[in-house]
Scaffold this motif. Structure first.
Motif, PDB file in Angstrom:
ATOM      1  N   MET A 100       7.363  -4.570 -13.099  1.00 51.44           N
ATOM      2  CA  MET A 100       8.701  -4.823 -13.459  1.00 51.44           C
ATOM      3  C   MET A 100       9.052  -3.925 -14.793  1.00 51.44           C
ATOM      4  O   MET A 100       9.946  -3.294 -14.952  1.00 51.44           O
ATOM      5  CB  MET A 100       9.333  -6.096 -13.580  1.00 51.44           C
ATOM      6  N   LYS A 101       8.200  -4.360 -15.678  1.00 52.19           N
ATOM      7  CA  LYS A 101       8.441  -3.578 -17.160  1.00 52.19           C
ATOM      8  C   LYS A 101       8.269  -1.959 -16.846  1.00 52.19           C
ATOM      9  O   LYS A 101       9.057  -1.210 -17.406  1.00 52.19           O
ATOM     10  CB  LYS A 101       7.639  -3.992 -18.095  1.00 52.19           C
ATOM     11  N   ARG A 102       7.442  -1.487 -15.769  1.00 49.88           N
ATOM     12  CA  ARG A 102       7.283  -0.134 -15.992  1.00 49.88           C
ATOM     13  C   ARG A 102       8.612   0.545 -15.157  1.00 49.88           C
ATOM     14  O   ARG A 102       9.003   1.602 -15.477  1.00 49.88           O
ATOM     15  CB  ARG A 102       6.115   0.326 -15.042  1.00 49.88           C
ATOM     16  N   SER A 132       4.161   5.419  -7.301  1.00 54.71           N
ATOM     17  CA  SER A 132       4.379   4.677  -8.643  1.00 54.71           C
ATOM     18  C   SER A 132       5.138   5.137  -9.886  1.00 54.71           C
ATOM     19  O   SER A 132       5.149   4.573 -10.731  1.00 54.71           O
ATOM     20  CB  SER A 132       2.760   4.580  -9.115  1.00 54.71           C
ATOM     21  N   ASP A 133       5.882   6.593  -9.387  1.00 52.97           N
ATOM     22  CA  ASP A 133       6.428   6.922 -10.485  1.00 52.97           C
ATOM     23  C   ASP A 133       8.180   6.794 -10.174  1.00 52.97           C
ATOM     24  O   ASP A 133       8.820   7.257 -10.655  1.00 52.97           O
ATOM     25  CB  ASP A 133       6.191   8.537 -10.616  1.00 52.97           C
ATOM     26  N   GLU A 193      12.364   2.141  -8.003  1.00 52.60           N
ATOM     27  CA  GLU A 193      12.747   1.261  -6.724  1.00 52.60           C
ATOM     28  C   GLU A 193      11.232   0.796  -5.966  1.00 52.60           C
ATOM     29  O   GLU A 193      11.223  -0.539  -5.751  1.00 52.60           O
ATOM     30  CB  GLU A 193      13.155   2.254  -5.553  1.00 52.60           C
ATOM     31  N   SER A 194      10.296   1.848  -5.947  1.00 50.93           N
ATOM     32  CA  SER A 194       8.971   1.411  -5.395  1.00 50.93           C
ATOM     33  C   SER A 194       8.151   0.381  -6.453  1.00 50.93           C
ATOM     34  O   SER A 194       7.539  -0.551  -5.772  1.00 50.93           O
ATOM     35  CB  SER A 194       8.094   2.444  -5.331  1.00 50.93           C
ATOM     36  N   LEU A 195       8.176   0.403  -7.764  1.00 51.58           N
ATOM     37  CA  LEU A 195       7.543  -0.498  -8.542  1.00 51.58           C
ATOM     38  C   LEU A 195       8.321  -1.774  -8.450  1.00 51.58           C
ATOM     39  O   LEU A 195       7.453  -2.951  -8.538  1.00 51.58           O
ATOM     40  CB  LEU A 195       7.634   0.172 -10.057  1.00 51.58           C
ATOM     41  N   ARG A 196       9.627  -1.917  -8.319  1.00 53.57           N
ATOM     42  CA  ARG A 196      10.223  -3.074  -8.294  1.00 53.57           C
ATOM     43  C   ARG A 196       9.961  -3.758  -6.953  1.00 53.57           C
ATOM     44  O   ARG A 196       9.608  -5.021  -7.113  1.00 53.57           O
ATOM     45  CB  ARG A 196      11.798  -2.746  -8.364  1.00 53.57           C
ATOM     46  N   GLU A 241       0.935  -1.203   0.082  1.00 53.00           N
ATOM     47  CA  GLU A 241      -0.066  -0.006  -0.069  1.00 53.00           C
ATOM     48  C   GLU A 241       0.781   1.376   0.147  1.00 53.00           C
ATOM     49  O   GLU A 241       0.655   2.205  -0.654  1.00 53.00           O
ATOM     50  CB  GLU A 241      -1.091  -0.122   1.390  1.00 53.00           C
ATOM     51  N   ILE A 242       1.913   1.262   0.803  1.00 51.82           N
ATOM     52  CA  ILE A 242       2.761   2.475   0.718  1.00 51.82           C
ATOM     53  C   ILE A 242       3.506   2.567  -0.517  1.00 51.82           C
ATOM     54  O   ILE A 242       3.433   3.746  -1.108  1.00 51.82           O
ATOM     55  CB  ILE A 242       3.839   2.165   1.825  1.00 51.82           C
TER      56      ILE A 242
END
Length: 186
Positions: free
Chosen positions: A112-114, A85-86, A89-92, A79-80
């Motif tokens: 992962m692709k993003r 989302s930009d 590190e967070s997306l991974r 959730e954090i």
């Protein structure tokens, strides 16, 4: 200094009621590199929670998510991380949580692709994406397209490329890939 260091200093001054100095360090944290920091002590949870509540920094959110994940609070960590989302590190991290603990395997690959789009030259991110593709049984043709679209010449990524060529019945390309690269011995 890393963002983690500045956040800790800011929290120290905040606890001493020296608010101008605390704010100065929090502002430095917003501009500092995140680094390879991964908090693990329960005491740090309050620090990062305070930073997120008072400053709302992306680095603070990523660090709080890392700490929650480390303490097995996977849903809360996810959730954090969704709030940032930009950032690659967070997306991974979110992808790892989705795949490993939250039964959302298909969403993990798109995350992962993003992340890889945000950091296209990150060799570790490319390798982890390819490994995830293997676990999801993605076609070797898709792996070939992904790997060859990057200019990364990492040993393990090129080994995966050669494997994908073999799986597509292209042994000559596999041999060419392996022979044209100078591997680093361990």
């Amino acid at each position: 200094f890393t963002a983690d260091y500045q956040i800790r200093r800011g929290n120290y001054y905040f606890a001493q009621n020296d608010y101008p100095e605390a704010i100065r360090h929090y502002e430095k944290a917003e501009k500092a590199p995140l680094g390879k920091t991964f908090p693990f002590r329960f005491e740090e949870m309050k620090i990062y929670d305070d930073v997120v509540k008072t400053r709302g920094t992306d680095d603070g959110k990523i660090m709080l998510g890392n700490l929650l994940y480390n303490k097995l609070y996977y849903v809360q960590a996810a959730e954090i991380w969704k709030q940032v989302s930009d950032r690659a590190e967070s997306l991974r991290n979110l992808a790892v949580a989705y795949f490993s603990h939250l039964n959302q395997e298909e969403e993990a690959l798109s995350l992962m692709k993003r992340a890889l789009e945000l950091q296209p030259n990150d060799s570790q991110l490319l390798y982890e994406t390819v490994m995830l593709m293997n676990k999801l049984r993605i076609s070797p043709k898709e792996k070939i397209l992904l790997i060859t679209s990057k200019k990364i010449k990492r040993d393990d990524v090129l080994t995966e490329l050669a494997k994908a060529y073999n799986q597509c019945f292209m042994p000559d390309k596999a041999i060419e890939t392996l022979m044209s690269h100078e591997f680093v011995p361990c």
